[in-house]
Motif scaffolding. Sequence first.
Motif, mmCIF file in Angstrom:
data_model
loop_
_atom_site.group_PDB
_atom_site.id
_atom_site.type_symbol
_atom_site.label_atom_id
_atom_site.label_comp_id
_atom_site.label_asym_id
_atom_site.label_seq_id
_atom_site.Cartn_x
_atom_site.Cartn_y
_atom_site.Cartn_z
ATOM 1 N N VAL A 1 3.954 12.987 -1.851
ATOM 2 C CA VAL A 1 5.347 12.710 -1.483
ATOM 3 C C VAL A 1 5.361 11.412 -0.683
ATOM 4 O O VAL A 1 4.588 11.251 0.253
ATOM 5 N N SER B 1 9.055 7.505 3.668
ATOM 6 C CA SER B 1 9.271 6.121 4.086
ATOM 7 C C SER B 1 10.691 5.951 4.564
ATOM 8 O O SER B 1 11.586 6.735 4.226
ATOM 9 N N ALA C 1 14.642 2.350 1.510
ATOM 10 C CA ALA C 1 15.476 3.097 0.569
ATOM 11 C C ALA C 1 15.931 2.237 -0.608
ATOM 12 O O ALA C 1 16.759 2.660 -1.399
ATOM 13 N N THR D 1 12.105 2.942 -4.620
ATOM 14 C CA THR D 1 12.131 4.348 -5.032
ATOM 15 C C THR D 1 11.800 4.477 -6.515
ATOM 16 O O THR D 1 11.047 5.353 -6.924
ATOM 17 N N ASP D 2 12.350 3.555 -7.324
ATOM 18 C CA ASP D 2 12.075 3.589 -8.769
ATOM 19 C C ASP D 2 10.596 3.409 -9.052
ATOM 20 O O ASP D 2 10.005 4.107 -9.865
ATOM 21 N N ILE E 1 8.569 6.556 -8.286
ATOM 22 C CA ILE E 1 8.697 7.594 -9.303
ATOM 23 C C ILE E 1 7.875 7.222 -10.531
ATOM 24 O O ILE E 1 7.165 8.038 -11.109
ATOM 25 N N ALA F 1 4.925 9.581 -8.135
ATOM 26 C CA ALA F 1 5.163 10.353 -6.907
ATOM 27 C C ALA F 1 5.912 11.635 -7.253
ATOM 28 O O ALA F 1 6.723 11.665 -8.175
ATOM 29 N N ASP F 2 5.631 12.708 -6.527
ATOM 30 C CA ASP F 2 6.321 13.975 -6.785
ATOM 31 C C ASP F 2 7.606 14.091 -5.987
ATOM 32 O O ASP F 2 8.449 14.945 -6.265
ATOM 33 N N GLY F 3 7.766 13.228 -4.988
ATOM 34 C CA GLY F 3 8.996 13.242 -4.220
ATOM 35 C C GLY F 3 9.096 11.991 -3.372
ATOM 36 O O GLY F 3 8.105 11.287 -3.176
ATOM 37 N N TYR F 4 10.337 11.695 -2.924
ATOM 38 C CA TYR F 4 10.539 10.513 -2.085
ATOM 39 C C TYR F 4 11.468 10.926 -0.961
ATOM 40 O O TYR F 4 12.614 11.343 -1.195
ATOM 41 N N VAL F 5 10.987 10.832 0.253
ATOM 42 C CA VAL F 5 11.783 11.315 1.390
ATOM 43 C C VAL F 5 12.001 10.168 2.374
ATOM 44 O O VAL F 5 11.075 9.452 2.712
ATOM 45 N N ILE F 6 13.285 9.981 2.767
ATOM 46 C CA ILE F 6 13.605 8.985 3.788
ATOM 47 C C ILE F 6 13.343 9.658 5.149
ATOM 48 O O ILE F 6 13.934 10.697 5.465
ATOM 49 N N LYS F 7 12.461 9.078 5.915
ATOM 50 C CA LYS F 7 12.018 9.713 7.166
ATOM 51 C C LYS F 7 13.169 9.987 8.122
ATOM 52 O O LYS F 7 13.262 11.045 8.733
#
Lengths: 765, 126
Positions: free
Chosen positions: B84, B87, B90, B95-96, B99, B103-109
């Motif tokens: 994951v 970061s 954004a 993000t593209d 993916i 990556a299995d996920g993208y999280v904005i901290k």
Amino acid sequence: MHQRKMIRLKISSKVLIYFLVIALLPLFVVTTLLVNSAKSQLLEAAKTKQQIIANKTAESVDNFLADKINLLVFQSRDYSIRKFIEPDSSQNLAVLIRQDADLEKVSLLDPKGVEKVAFNKQGPVSKLTNYSDSDAYNAVIFLKGREFVSSVSYNKNGDPLITIAVPLLENDFSQNLDNLSQANLGIYKSSDDIKGILLANYNISDLWQSVLSTKIGQGGYAYVVDGLGNLVAHPNKKYLATHQKIAKVQAVSEFINGQEDTRQTVSEVGLDVISTPHKLVHSGWAVIVEEPVTSVYAGVNSFIKLSAIIILSAAVLSIITSLIFRNQLLIPIRKLTFGAKKLGSGDFDHKIAINSNDELRELATTFNNMGLNIKQLVSNLESRNVHLFIEQTKLNGIIGSVSDGIIALNAKGEIVTVNPPAAKLINKQAAELYGKIMTDLYPWERESKHFAPELQKPGLYHYTDLVLPRGSDVLYLDLMVTVIEQKQSEVAAIISIHDQTQARELDYMKLDFVAIAAHELRTPLTVIQGYLSLLNADAIKQLTIYNIENLQKAITGTTQLRNLINKLLSIARIERGEMEINIGKLDLPKLVKEIVGQHATAASQKEQRIAFNSSVAGHVFVPGDISSLSEVLNNLIGNALKFTEAGGTVQVNLKMINDMVRVEVVDDGPGVPTELRARLFTKFYRVERSLIAGSRGTGLGLYISKTIIELHHGKIGIEPYTGKGSTFYFTLPIYDPKKHGMLISNKKEAGGIHGWFKKRATGRR
Amino acid sequence: MAGLKNVLLVEDDPMIREMYRIILVDRQYKIEMAGNSEELFKKLETFHPDCILLDVMLPGMSGLEILKLLRTDPKYGCQKTKIVILSNLAQRSVTDSAIELGADGYVIKSDILPKDLPEIISSLED
């Protein structure tokens, strides 16, 4: 001047040639025909005349010789002669010589050829001659008893002499002795029958005189040859003496070969002559009458001379006439030529005066009219030119002074006009670009691919976001292309280029700044809100209520800060065109209800009421991005709650209108004044509002919401101001598998992940 | 809480690293941490995580470059490991790319609180 002279020369010589041909050719033909016919007539006449003369001359010679031979034959029959009986034979000879003036000597020869007796004009010849070697004697022997006529010889006086020899034979009494001729001389069986020979020498001057004095036409003459071609008599004595043998002369040789008719031959001196031979009976000689061709045709000469004079006169007349005619023709032509030159040099007032009442005057009139018309046209053109020049100058001024690049192309795509800003785009001077192909110079690109603007089909084309590489940089340009109907003018297309590079760079700098700033702000925000959240329950319990409230305020502040940062980032994304939505099949009433529920707690804390009313029971599906639409709803509902006083009500209504679904957020707050409405959804508004009322955080949200709804092909707006409260609404299309199925399947995977983190990001408020 | 228990956190900011460590330790995760790519690769020699939480803005090799290596090079043994991205960046481009690189996920901290992490990790379970 030179050219005019040349033309004149040409025309005059042509005219001259025509006149000469017309005047002289028939004359010449007729004359030639006449001369030829006259010639043939003259030839015929000459031939006839020659034949008559030849005949007559031959006859006279023949008669002469026949007389002499007959007389000698007659004497040869005389007994005394035959038998040499003297003095009778001498007397007979003496009588003979006395009676015949032509006879110069007469002799009697014995069978051996020796003279027995001889007489001349003076009397008996005392010195006797032996003739045994003579031609005459041998010829008589050879001729087997027939008479012989010798060739002509000449004495010392130059008189022509001939010898006639007659054999003395026994009389043949079977023949009629009265019919005397050389055919019946006597009996001859062998040479022994020849008892002697009567030999006579004649001076034939008189005969010759008559023969040789024969004149035929002018220069015609007669001459005599023997059977071997020896010249017997010829008017030219000197010639006679030196050219005895003339068998090689054409007329003579042809005569020897048996030709006896009149013909054209070549004389002994090489002249063309008409000749007629005539054979003599008694001697095998021939009289040949000759007349030079020139003499034959002498009669025509006068006619030819006359004809020549006539032709010459005609020629002179033709030349004079042609000169007069040429002047008649050339003077007007020269006037016309001069007029045309005047016209050519711009003197349109020049008039041509031709007074002849013919086509030339008509031509001159037409010409003068043409001059007038041209003058009119030229003056029109001049005034138009002045006008055009002024327009051109204006246009050049405009093109030169605008900051946008302007390029005009012709139908071939070549540059015909270009202003400095357009040239500067490719680091060139405008002057270098004329005549070059525009697309060679400007390698347009769009989305990293070669791009060719429309230059053929008439119309107006607007292209944005074009890229033009320049060295290591790129330029961002907008193009306005006007393609003109090409038949009308040299210019086929006008391209106006607006350089967006600087504006775009500024934008990017601004947006990059926002993105980076947001990132930089987020990191401490993460730390603050993270550690605040880690305060454990035990620690909080030990705080006073006052401090708990303070802590709560800090947490609220960080949440607001986070929302603000997220909005700024959304704006940045919208500005860059990076705002995207991930469409899914979304149950809108369910989502609205959920969001309304999330706000319920906060509302009740402010003693506000919030209610959701749906006119539809059950599901209403829309093609939508759950996180984006949540953001819109949060925004509208959050705003409504912020502007509603304690005790007020916010209603969220969902309705179906045709194939759209409409969501309204109605509050009973103070409402939005009319003057602010127009700018409510613009980004300018947000700037202003966020500066003035930043903490209330309104404007940004509406701008973002508008963008999101429009990406969903829906509408967002505010109902007209009624003096109390306000109604914000948005509409969305209802889900249709035919229209929206494709969008969803395409975005499925990406949507999953984004949806996943966004759901959590926006779900927490 | 079965499944993804071994977590490797790649984060250069010590405060954030500590913050996440506290919560994950509290929830009985076995957690290892790395501040950059070198530390990460060294850790991977001895530690086989079920899940990697990967920051993007790292000194030296970026998180995206690391992601690419982990997904393409078998020697790290992380081709199937759940990753994951964690970061504060954004931008769409980032993000593209994440993916795309697997990556299995993208999280904005800044959009989550530390306590959300266990929920995120457990959601990755197949």
